[in-house]
Design a protein around this motif. Structure first.
Motif, short mmCIF file in Angstrom:
data_model
loop_
_atom_site.label_atom_id
_atom_site.label_comp_id
_atom_site.label_asym_id
_atom_site.label_seq_id
_atom_site.Cartn_x
_atom_site.Cartn_y
_atom_site.Cartn_z
N ARG A 195 0.83 -1.21 0.00
CA ARG A 195 0.00 0.00 0.00
C ARG A 195 0.87 1.26 0.00
NH1 ARG A 195 -4.76 2.13 2.22
NH2 ARG A 195 -4.80 4.32 1.57
N GLN A 235 0.81 4.30 -3.42
CA GLN A 235 0.53 5.73 -3.46
C GLN A 235 1.70 6.54 -4.00
OE1 GLN A 235 -2.16 7.13 -3.28
NE2 GLN A 235 -3.59 5.93 -2.05
N THR A 273 -8.43 8.45 -0.86
CA THR A 273 -7.81 7.12 -0.90
C THR A 273 -6.64 6.94 0.05
OG1 THR A 273 -6.31 7.82 -2.71
CG2 THR A 273 -8.44 6.84 -3.32
N GLU A 295 -15.39 1.27 -5.13
CA GLU A 295 -14.04 1.19 -5.69
C GLU A 295 -13.98 1.82 -7.08
OE1 GLU A 295 -9.96 0.14 -5.62
OE2 GLU A 295 -11.50 0.31 -4.07
N TYR A 339 -13.68 5.69 -7.05
CA TYR A 339 -12.31 6.18 -6.90
C TYR A 339 -11.50 5.96 -8.17
CZ TYR A 339 -13.15 6.75 -1.91
OH TYR A 339 -13.65 7.16 -0.69
N LEU A 340 -11.78 4.86 -8.85
CA LEU A 340 -11.08 4.59 -10.10
C LEU A 340 -11.41 5.66 -11.14
CD1 LEU A 340 -9.27 2.71 -11.76
CD2 LEU A 340 -11.33 1.43 -12.39
N TYR A 386 -9.42 8.70 -10.54
CA TYR A 386 -8.07 8.51 -11.08
C TYR A 386 -8.05 8.72 -12.60
CZ TYR A 386 -4.33 5.76 -13.16
OH TYR A 386 -3.29 5.33 -13.94
N LEU A 411 -8.27 -0.42 -3.84
CA LEU A 411 -7.22 -0.01 -4.78
C LEU A 411 -6.55 -1.20 -5.47
CD1 LEU A 411 -5.54 2.79 -2.61
CD2 LEU A 411 -7.32 3.04 -4.34
N GLN A 464 -6.78 -0.19 -9.68
CA GLN A 464 -6.03 0.96 -10.16
C GLN A 464 -4.68 0.59 -10.77
OE1 GLN A 464 -5.32 4.14 -7.33
NE2 GLN A 464 -3.51 4.78 -8.47
#
Length: 346
Positions: A163, A167, A203, A217, A220-221, A224, A254, A257
């Motif tokens: 993780r 990021q 995120t 999910e 959030y994608l 992005y 995540l 992504q």
């Protein structure tokens, strides 16, 4: 503890007295059968039972401080023999004094000395061997439990590390894009900074142990993808295909992504014109199936990346499910496809 099973507050409260009562009754009935008077049989059996219980207690104290292993296992046999000999001698002298005028009983006591010793020694040895087996099983269980805990902690640490890598990996790519846009297209650079801020706000504090529903999910994608569209403009086109009941399926946060980031990287570099990336999500049996498809030019030689995207997803799936068959990649007819399967039984 060697004899922990007997000194356990819950078990020892009943096992030791129960064994003593059984030993007393057996000795009492046997002595009565051999013709001893009621008082003689009762007293003899009582002190034998007290000696038996005392021997178990002494073995408990001795082996709780020292657990014999390997070449020292002979102590498991020798100590009960010596202890039972001491107890039988003490029992003999005590009852010789107690029934000093009972000739028949004293003769019986002397004649049965070795038999008493042998029986008590065998009983004490049986107790010691039983406790040894229980002790080894308990140690093995404790070792297995510690190994499982260490493995779980190791998995959690590696998941957290993945993780932490995810990021910065995405953030560095975005900052490089912003840097390229600052001079040529400053308004797009500002737009990308705002979009990046919104994305990270939603995120960066996600709990990687808490699963998301697919619909959340994908939201959030899409944030992005809005950032990536600032970079690539009309060239980037993404099409979603969401099957029935798939949007309520559970997914580790995540997870998609890196796959989409990999698709954008290898789909837009080396390919001119508009590029369409397809994301297909459906439930099939007990799995959520996610397919990411992008055009791919195998003849294009571009900058090589770290390979973090696919490898991180593969590693996360293995840590979560202990399986290596949950991700598949294919490359044919100018298209690169990545399919992952997420079990829904957890």
């Amino acid at each position: 503890m060697f004899l922990n099973v007997f000194s356990n507050p819950r078990l020892g409260k009943w096992i030791i007295p129960g064994a003593g009562i059984i030993w007393f009754l057996g000795c009492f009935l046997l002595l009565r059968y051999e013709g001893l008077e009621l008082e003689e049989a009762f007293t003899d059996a009582f002190f034998l039972a007290v000696g038996f219980i005392g021997g178990v207690g002494i073995l408990d104290q001795v082996f709780s401080l020292y657990s014999p292993q390997g070449r020292n296992l002979w102590l498991v046999f020798l100590l009960p023999v010596l202890l039972s000999l001491l107890l039988v001698i003490s029992h003999r002298y005590l009852l010789t004094w107690w029934f000093s005028e009972e000739d028949f009983y004293l003769e019986h006591l002397n004649n049965s000395f070795y038999l008493r010793w042998a029986v008590l020694a065998m009983a004490e040895q049986f107790v010691a061997l039983l406790a040894l087996v229980v002790s080894k099983l308990e140690r093995q269980e404790e070792l297995s439990r510690r190994e499982a805990q260490m493995l779980e902690l190791s998995k959690e640490a590696e998941l957290a590390q993945l993780r932490q890598q995810l990021q910065p990996h995405f953030l560095f790519n975005s900052l490089n894009s912003i840097n390229a846009l600052v001079v040529a297209q400053p308004h797009k650079a500002r737009e990308m900074v705002l979009l990046l801020s919104d994305f990270l706000r939603g995120t960066i504090r996600k709990d990687i142990q808490k699963w998301e529903v697919l619909a959340q999910e994908l939201s959030y994608l899409k944030m992005y993808l809005d950032i990536e569209r600032v970079r690539f403009g009309h060239r980037l086109s993404v099409e979603f295909f969401i099957g029935d009941e798939a949007d309520t399926a559970k997914i580790p946060p995540l997870l998609i992504q890196p796959l989409v980031e990999n698709a954008i990287k290898h789909g837009l570099y080396g390919v001119t014109g508009e590029v369409k990336i397809e994301i297909d999500c459906r439930k099939e049996g007990g799995y959520l199936i996610i397919l990411v498809k992008n055009p791919f030019d195998p003849t294009y030689v571009g900058l090589e990346g770290t390979g973090f995207g696919l490898s991180s997803v593969e590693r996360r799936l293995y840590l979560l499910f202990g399986r290596k068959d949950l991700i598949q990649t294919t490359n044919s007819n100018g298209f690169f496809e990545v399919q992952i399967k997420i079990p829904q039984y957890l």
